[in-house]
Design a protein around this motif. Structure first.
Motif, PDB file in Angstrom:
ATOM      1  N   LEU A  55      16.774  32.138  43.440  1.00  0.00           N
ATOM      2  CA  LEU A  55      16.676  32.842  41.934  1.00  0.00           C
ATOM      3  C   LEU A  55      15.380  32.346  41.342  1.00  0.00           C
ATOM      4  O   LEU A  55      15.013  33.315  40.820  1.00  0.00           O
ATOM      5  N   ALA A  56      14.896  31.370  41.688  1.00  0.00           N
ATOM      6  CA  ALA A  56      13.605  30.911  41.210  1.00  0.00           C
ATOM      7  C   ALA A  56      12.486  31.813  41.550  1.00  0.00           C
ATOM      8  O   ALA A  56      11.757  32.352  40.818  1.00  0.00           O
ATOM      9  N   ILE A  57      12.440  32.065  43.003  1.00  0.00           N
ATOM     10  CA  ILE A  57      11.501  32.837  43.528  1.00  0.00           C
ATOM     11  C   ILE A  57      11.687  34.252  42.982  1.00  0.00           C
ATOM     12  O   ILE A  57      10.679  35.186  42.660  1.00  0.00           O
ATOM     13  N   GLY A  58      12.881  34.890  42.753  1.00  0.00           N
ATOM     14  CA  GLY A  58      13.211  36.214  42.506  1.00  0.00           C
ATOM     15  C   GLY A  58      12.495  36.360  40.812  1.00  0.00           C
ATOM     16  O   GLY A  58      11.917  37.349  40.547  1.00  0.00           O
ATOM     17  N   PHE A  59      12.855  35.480  40.139  1.00  0.00           N
ATOM     18  CA  PHE A  59      12.413  35.366  38.757  1.00  0.00           C
ATOM     19  C   PHE A  59      10.791  35.321  38.592  1.00  0.00           C
ATOM     20  O   PHE A  59      10.128  35.971  37.687  1.00  0.00           O
ATOM     21  N   LEU A  60      10.372  34.478  39.681  1.00  0.00           N
ATOM     22  CA  LEU A  60       8.737  34.426  39.906  1.00  0.00           C
ATOM     23  C   LEU A  60       8.314  35.832  40.066  1.00  0.00           C
ATOM     24  O   LEU A  60       7.469  36.393  39.243  1.00  0.00           O
ATOM     25  N   ARG A  61       9.020  36.607  40.798  1.00  0.00           N
ATOM     26  CA  ARG A  61       8.486  37.935  41.165  1.00  0.00           C
ATOM     27  C   ARG A  61       8.696  38.744  39.840  1.00  0.00           C
ATOM     28  O   ARG A  61       7.711  39.687  39.825  1.00  0.00           O
TER      29      ARG A  61
END
Length: 150
Positions: A55-61
């Motif tokens: 989830l965190a990496i997704g929103f960083l993307r």
């Protein structure tokens, strides 16, 4: 390069989540023995860590990736992916609670094995999780091609 790195980590986490749910399905079955309880609980911890990381990496993307937040925020398929991920998270509550109960029972009785009825119920939830999770790559592929963008 940041976009590529985020995409790689995002995909690896997704594969890890699929593997953890599959491992739980292998372990949580009728006739489940005490060692399987501990191992299923460990996979559940790993699953939670990977899900939060995904989830965190997704929103960083979303904010730092090549497509920019405008692409994601105006894409119905993106929001469908987020909703599917949320549904999986909600379904995962029941197995997590069961694993915590089972581990607590094992702390009192090393030979504890969960009741068959509860094992079957948790297995059904895990099957729902993995089937809903299987929809995510379809949504990801469609989104990457601009489908759903308004």
């Amino acid at each position: 390069m940041l976009d590529l790195s985020l995409a790689i980590v995002h995909h690896l986490l997704a594969f890890g989540i699929a593997a953890a749910i599959t491992a739980q399905l292998v372990l949580v079955r009728p006739g489940m023995q005490p060692p399987a309880v501990q191992l299923a609980a460990k996979y559940d911890i790993a699953l939670g860590i990977m899900a939060l990381s995904l989830l965190a990496i997704g929103f960083l993307r979303v904010f730092f990736g090549a497509k920019g937040s405008e692409f994601y925020f105006h894409n119905h398929v993106f929001w469908s992916k987020v909703a599917l991920f949320g549904v999986i998270g909600l379904f995962s509550i029941k197995p997590t609670r069961a694993f915590l109960r089972w581990r607590k029972a094992q702390a009192s009785d090393a030979g504890y094995a969960p009741e068959e009825v509860e094992v079957r119920a948790i297995r059904k939830v895990l099957m729902i999780e993995i089937h809903v999770f299987a929809l995510l790559p379809f949504a990801a592929a469609a989104m990457a091609r601009g489908i759903g963008y308004v």
